[in-house]
Design a protein around this motif. Structure first.
Motif, PDB file in Angstrom:
ATOM      1  N   SER A 276       0.808  -1.230   0.000  1.00  0.00           N
ATOM      2  CA  SER A 276       0.000   0.000   0.000  1.00  0.00           C
ATOM      3  C   SER A 276       0.839   1.277   0.000  1.00  0.00           C
ATOM      4  O   SER A 276       0.305   2.365  -0.227  1.00  0.00           O
ATOM      5  CB  SER A 276      -0.908   0.018   1.243  1.00  0.00           C
ATOM      6  N   SER A 303      -2.546  12.740  -4.254  1.00  0.00           N
ATOM      7  CA  SER A 303      -2.773  11.333  -4.589  1.00  0.00           C
ATOM      8  C   SER A 303      -3.504  10.587  -3.480  1.00  0.00           C
ATOM      9  O   SER A 303      -4.182   9.597  -3.726  1.00  0.00           O
ATOM     10  CB  SER A 303      -1.438  10.629  -4.872  1.00  0.00           C
ATOM     11  N   CYS A 305      -2.154   8.785  -1.430  1.00  0.00           N
ATOM     12  CA  CYS A 305      -1.460   7.497  -1.294  1.00  0.00           C
ATOM     13  C   CYS A 305      -0.623   7.472  -0.007  1.00  0.00           C
ATOM     14  O   CYS A 305      -0.085   8.496   0.420  1.00  0.00           O
ATOM     15  CB  CYS A 305      -0.546   7.327  -2.504  1.00  0.00           C
ATOM     16  N   ARG A 435      -0.080   7.376  -9.391  1.00  0.00           N
ATOM     17  CA  ARG A 435      -1.358   6.648  -9.560  1.00  0.00           C
ATOM     18  C   ARG A 435      -1.193   5.477 -10.534  1.00  0.00           C
ATOM     19  O   ARG A 435      -1.704   4.380 -10.309  1.00  0.00           O
ATOM     20  CB  ARG A 435      -2.443   7.611 -10.058  1.00  0.00           C
ATOM     21  N   GLU A 439      -2.197   2.074  -8.857  1.00  0.00           N
ATOM     22  CA  GLU A 439      -3.636   1.808  -8.984  1.00  0.00           C
ATOM     23  C   GLU A 439      -3.992   1.192 -10.335  1.00  0.00           C
ATOM     24  O   GLU A 439      -3.356   1.473 -11.346  1.00  0.00           O
ATOM     25  CB  GLU A 439      -4.426   3.129  -8.839  1.00  0.00           C
ATOM     26  N   GLY A 440      -5.033   0.367 -10.369  1.00  0.00           N
ATOM     27  CA  GLY A 440      -5.627  -0.095 -11.623  1.00  0.00           C
ATOM     28  C   GLY A 440      -5.091  -1.423 -12.115  1.00  0.00           C
ATOM     29  O   GLY A 440      -4.130  -1.994 -11.583  1.00  0.00           O
TER      30      GLY A 440
END
Length: 481
Positions: A276, A303, A305, A435, A439-440
């Motif tokens: 993470s 972000s 994050c 990102r 992510e994704g």
């Protein structure tokens, strides 16, 4: 058991080169107990930690490896970097001859050869004087080695004026790369500077004179580049990597002392979910000015994050020194940033990089793409967002992003030495890269690919692996000659 053989290693004294040289020495003596190694240490005048660092390295090595610190030399009053470094190495030739003679007087085993750093090739002359073979240890990857050898051939054999590439839009085909390379963006800055180019390509030319080149890579990572080297007139090439120091004490500071900060960093990571946290770190010489640091902070905050950011203070302008830790990082960050992000992030100074990359909480690495860092991140299976700084790092970034699809781009062609206007990365660009990294679906696919590369990197060093067998071939050559 057979006769003993002794190798003398001459590393460039920069931390990245020194550590990987010592790791290579360890691999060799572990592989064959008939080998012993002496590492000759040159002391840079602005490196105050060389003695403590050498003690720390000496404490971590097995029997069969010893260190000799050479006398300090003031190489030249020239303050520009390239001439200084060239004169610095040249000034140690007599010391190297004397140190090798001392080893012989002390009854060391038969001297079998000198293993010389890629930036110390002038020492090949010392090996010739001693009547022993010389080998080069190339601390970067096979693609970069192939490119430098090709550039040297273009200049010396085909009489190409390489300065004409500066500022051009030319995309060139290089033997070690599958994709055309935009030359002006990704060739090392030294190629466009007379003194730097002369020195860089003279190292390439001299490397051809040696019995072989040890490369810190593994064939499965760079198969195309390794294969290309044979057609570039290189001597025998031994891919022996990944040479990474993965057994470092995770809680030790930069001078090898137990660091309270090291404990705190890892305790904080222990509390974060798996994969993470994005880790930002730019190497032992990496730093940004205040405006760019603020932009990174804004990107991280936008972000949302989880992050761990190694923020270092640049040295004073014109000083050949390493970055240092800020006494108070809040002074260069947006007002209130540390308070607003206290729940999700940590801003630190020096970072125990290997321990952090090996932690399960780390899901991505915003990196300068130094080759040691690249191999470490592959070893631990952590995907990268590429933000190179200097030297060959732009090439490494191109290889990771375009050639190998193991990384995403923040700014692949960033150069620390350019004017600020063309060299400033906005918060939106940084946030976009983070990102894409974290992510994704694309990020999940990339993570899977990096994990596969990680498994291959570990197998390469195991008995029967490609680098294990390459190391055996090198030892056989050393003992035969």
């Amino acid at each position: 058991m057979g006769t003993k053989s002794h190798l003398v290693f001459i590393p460039w004294p920069g931390l990245g080169h020194l550590v990987s040289t010592v790791e290579l020495a360890k691999l060799l003596v572990d592989h064959d107990d008939r080998l012993s190694v002496t590492v000759l240490i040159m002391k840079l005048p602005f490196d105050s930690e060389v003695d403590s660092r050498t003690k720390s390295l000496a404490a971590s090595v097995a029997a069969g490896i010893r260190f000799v610190i050479l006398p300090s030399r003031n190489a030249s009053p020239d303050t520009s970097r390239v001439p200084f470094l060239a004169h610095f190495i040249e000034s140690h030739k007599a010391d190297v001859r004397e140190a090798v003679a001392d080893l012989h007087r002390c009854g060391s085993p038969r001297l079998a050869g000198l293993v010389i750093d890629m930036f110390c090739t002038t020492m090949i002359e010392v090996a010739s004087d001693l009547g022993v073979p010389s080998y080069v240890f190339f601390t970067s990857g096979a693609a970069v080695l192939s490119l430098i050898l090709h550039l040297q051939s273009l200049q010396d054999e085909h009489h190409m004026d390489l300065t004409g590439l500066e500022g051009s839009d030319a995309e060139l085909d290089f033997p070690g790369f599958r994709n055309p390379l935009p030359a002006a963006k990704f060739l090392p800055s030294e190629v466009f500077m007379d003194e730097g180019r002369r020195l860089l390509l003279s190292h390439a030319l001299r490397s051809r004179e040696t019995r072989g080149i040890l490369v810190n890579t593994f064939t499965e990572l760079e198969p195309h580049a390794v294969e290309a080297l044979a057609g570039l007139g290189a001597p025998a090439v031994y891919p022996v990597g990944p040479i990474v120091n993965i057994k470092v004490e995770s809680k030790k500071g930069p001078e090898g002392n137990n660091s309270p900060q090291g404990f705190e960093i890892l305790e904080w990571l222990d509390q974060q979910p798996a994969a993470s946290v994005v880790f930002l770190c730019f190497g032992s010489l990496g730093s940004f000015n205040e405006d760019q640091a603020k932009e990174i902070a804004r990107a991280l905050e936008q972000s949302g994050c989880r992050f761990m950011w190694s923020l270092r203070q640049p040295p004073a302008k014109g000083k050949m020194e390493a970055p240092s830790d800020y006494a108070n990082p809040a002074e260069v960050l947006p007002e209130g940033f540390l308070d607003r992000t206290a729940g999700v992030g940590r801003v630190i100074g020096w970072a125990p990089q290997v321990a952090i990359l090996g932690h399960q909480a780390i899901g991505g690495f915003v990196s300068h793409c130094g080759w040691n860092s690249t191999l470490e991140t592959i070893w631990f299976g952590v995907p990268v967002a590429a933000w190179p700084q200097y030297a060959e790092q732009q090439l490494n970034a191109f290889e990771l992003v375009v050639e190998l699809s193991l990384a995403v781009e923040i700014k692949m062609d960033y150069r620390r030495d350019l004017a600020k206007g063309s060299n400033f990365v906005t918060a939106n660009e940084i946030e976009g890269g983070i990102r894409k990294l974290m992510e994704g679906e694309e990020a999940r696919e990339r993570r899977k690919k990096v994990k596969e590369a990680s498994e291959k990197s570990r197998k390469a060093l195991m008995e029967g692996g490609s680098s294990y067998l390459s190391l055996a071939r090198f030892i056989e050559d050393v003992r035969r000659h």
